[in-house]
Enzyme design. Structure first.
Site, PDB file in Angstrom:
ATOM      1  N   ARG A   8      46.556 -71.799 -66.078  1.00 13.63           N
ATOM      2  CA  ARG A   8      45.997 -72.581 -64.959  1.00 13.63           C
ATOM      3  C   ARG A   8      47.083 -73.493 -64.362  1.00 13.63           C
ATOM      4  NH1 ARG A   8      40.910 -72.011 -62.372  1.00 13.63           N
ATOM      5  NH2 ARG A   8      40.718 -74.242 -62.099  1.00 13.63           N
ATOM      6  N   LYS A  54      45.246 -61.399 -56.599  1.00 12.44           N
ATOM      7  CA  LYS A  54      44.273 -61.126 -55.548  1.00 12.44           C
ATOM      8  C   LYS A  54      44.905 -60.266 -54.444  1.00 12.44           C
ATOM      9  CE  LYS A  54      41.824 -65.505 -56.394  1.00 12.44           C
ATOM     10  NZ  LYS A  54      41.326 -66.768 -55.770  1.00 12.44           N
ATOM     11  N   HIS A  92      43.826 -65.624 -59.473  1.00  9.57           N
ATOM     12  CA  HIS A  92      42.712 -66.254 -60.181  1.00  9.57           C
ATOM     13  C   HIS A  92      43.144 -66.442 -61.622  1.00  9.57           C
ATOM     14  CE1 HIS A  92      38.751 -67.037 -61.841  1.00  9.57           C
ATOM     15  NE2 HIS A  92      39.101 -66.223 -62.820  1.00  9.57           N
ATOM     16  N   ARG A 129      50.276 -70.872 -56.592  1.00 15.36           N
ATOM     17  CA  ARG A 129      49.457 -71.185 -55.416  1.00 15.36           C
ATOM     18  C   ARG A 129      50.193 -72.113 -54.452  1.00 15.36           C
ATOM     19  NH1 ARG A 129      43.607 -72.134 -58.444  1.00 15.36           N
ATOM     20  NH2 ARG A 129      42.879 -69.979 -58.359  1.00 15.36           N
ATOM     21  N   PHE A 167      31.337 -70.996 -47.744  1.00 19.10           N
ATOM     22  CA  PHE A 167      32.437 -70.041 -47.661  1.00 19.10           C
ATOM     23  C   PHE A 167      32.222 -68.799 -48.530  1.00 19.10           C
ATOM     24  CE2 PHE A 167      33.614 -73.303 -50.837  1.00 19.10           C
ATOM     25  CZ  PHE A 167      33.893 -72.519 -51.948  1.00 19.10           C
ATOM     26  N   THR A 206      43.485 -75.357 -56.971  1.00 18.52           N
ATOM     27  CA  THR A 206      42.690 -74.424 -56.160  1.00 18.52           C
ATOM     28  C   THR A 206      43.081 -74.483 -54.677  1.00 18.52           C
ATOM     29  OG1 THR A 206      40.865 -74.809 -57.704  1.00 18.52           O
ATOM     30  CG2 THR A 206      40.302 -73.808 -55.586  1.00 18.52           C
TER      31      THR A 206
HETATM   32  P1  DAT Z   1      39.571 -71.787 -58.987  1.00 17.98           P
HETATM   33  O1  DAT Z   1      39.907 -70.438 -58.408  1.00 17.98           O
HETATM   34  O2  DAT Z   1      40.767 -72.714 -58.936  1.00 17.98           O
HETATM   35  O3  DAT Z   1      38.953 -71.696 -60.351  1.00 17.98           O
HETATM   36  P2  DAT Z   1      36.921 -72.189 -57.866  1.00 17.98           P
HETATM   37  O4  DAT Z   1      36.390 -71.410 -59.015  1.00 17.98           O
HETATM   38  O5  DAT Z   1      36.288 -73.521 -57.577  1.00 17.98           O
HETATM   39  O6  DAT Z   1      38.504 -72.457 -58.029  1.00 17.98           O
HETATM   40  O7  DAT Z   1      36.827 -71.336 -56.531  1.00 17.98           O
HETATM   41  C1  DAT Z   1      37.073 -69.960 -56.531  1.00 17.98           C
HETATM   42  C2  DAT Z   1      37.850 -69.587 -55.291  1.00 17.98           C
HETATM   43  O8  DAT Z   1      37.097 -69.880 -54.113  1.00 17.98           O
HETATM   44  C3  DAT Z   1      39.142 -70.354 -55.110  1.00 17.98           C
HETATM   45  O9  DAT Z   1      40.221 -69.785 -55.837  1.00 17.98           O
HETATM   46  C4  DAT Z   1      39.357 -70.310 -53.637  1.00 17.98           C
HETATM   47  C5  DAT Z   1      37.959 -70.333 -53.064  1.00 17.98           C
HETATM   48  N1  DAT Z   1      37.530 -71.688 -52.695  1.00 17.98           N
HETATM   49  C6  DAT Z   1      37.168 -72.669 -53.542  1.00 17.98           C
HETATM   50  N2  DAT Z   1      36.806 -73.785 -52.895  1.00 17.98           N
HETATM   51  C7  DAT Z   1      36.945 -73.504 -51.580  1.00 17.98           C
HETATM   52  C8  DAT Z   1      36.724 -74.240 -50.370  1.00 17.98           C
HETATM   53  N3  DAT Z   1      36.273 -75.505 -50.373  1.00 17.98           N
HETATM   54  N4  DAT Z   1      36.977 -73.619 -49.193  1.00 17.98           N
HETATM   55  C9  DAT Z   1      37.430 -72.356 -49.166  1.00 17.98           C
HETATM   56  N5  DAT Z   1      37.641 -71.585 -50.260  1.00 17.98           N
HETATM   57  C10 DAT Z   1      37.414 -72.154 -51.456  1.00 17.98           C
HETATM   58 MG    MG Z   2      37.125 -70.916 -60.989  1.00 19.03          MG
END
Ligand code: DAT
Ligand code: MG
Length: 170
Positions: free
Chosen positions: A94, A14, A129, A111, A62, A100
């Protein structure tokens, strides 16, 4: 062995990962002789691509900030997109990426090492990601890459005639 399955998965470094010059560390962490890079490109992300990629989060508070983050408005307007292939690649990558939430991610994961929560936007700036499961991986690989941008793909392709104007070197 039934539990070992060749999978392809999408990884994005990213904009925060790129601006902090973490590309080498991330590629090293993901490196494994049994896991091959099938495609790689630097992308200037469009709003359409960003919103499609994160469509499952569109109702979250968000979401707008998340889109700005992946567009690179806080760092640099670039993302490095990669497709990896290997046995159990989705789960393994992962695991290397980490949880996350950067504070919940194990300190030895990408991360956990480099992620942070932006104090003004509260977005998790978690550097990479990685596709979560096979369904997401297929959708995301098809969203970010055309078939001819990959060395090979495990997904079926078809040929179509187009009248598209393409850019060539002069
Ligand atoms: P991941 O990237 O681990 O698959 P995700 O698909 O649930 O997680 O979310 C995508 C992205 O969004 C994540 O990498 C960071 C952001 N994100 C997720 N949940 C969040 C939250 N509660 N507050 C702020 N950013 C968030
Ligand atoms: Mg995801």
């Amino acid at each position: 062995m039934a539990d070992k399955k060749v999978q392809q998965t999408l990884v994005l470094i990213k904009p925060d990962g790129l601006v902090k010059s973490l590309t080498g560390d991330i590629l090293s962490a993901l490196s494994n002789p049994k896991r091959k890079i099938m495609g790689a490109k630097i992308v200037r992300v469009t709003r359409e691509l960003a919103e499609e990629h994160y469509q499952h989060l569109k109702d979250e508070d968000f979401f707008d900030e998340l889109i700005k983050y992946i567009l690179g408005e806080y760092h640099t307007k670039r993302v490095l997109a990669l497709v990896y292939e290997g046995e159990n690649a989705i789960k393994e990558i992962r695991k290397i990426a980490g949880a996350t939430h950067p504070e919940e991610a194990h300190p030895e994961t990408i991360r956990g090492k480099y992620g942070r929560i932006h104090s003004k936007t509260n977005v998790f700036e978690n550097v990479v990601h990685a596709s979560a499961d096979e369904k997401d991986a297929e959708r995301e690989i098809k969203l970010w890459f055309r078939p001819d941008e990959l060395v090979h793909t495990i997904f079926p392709t078809e040929s179509k005639e187009t009248t598209k104007t393409e850019l060539f070197w002069k």
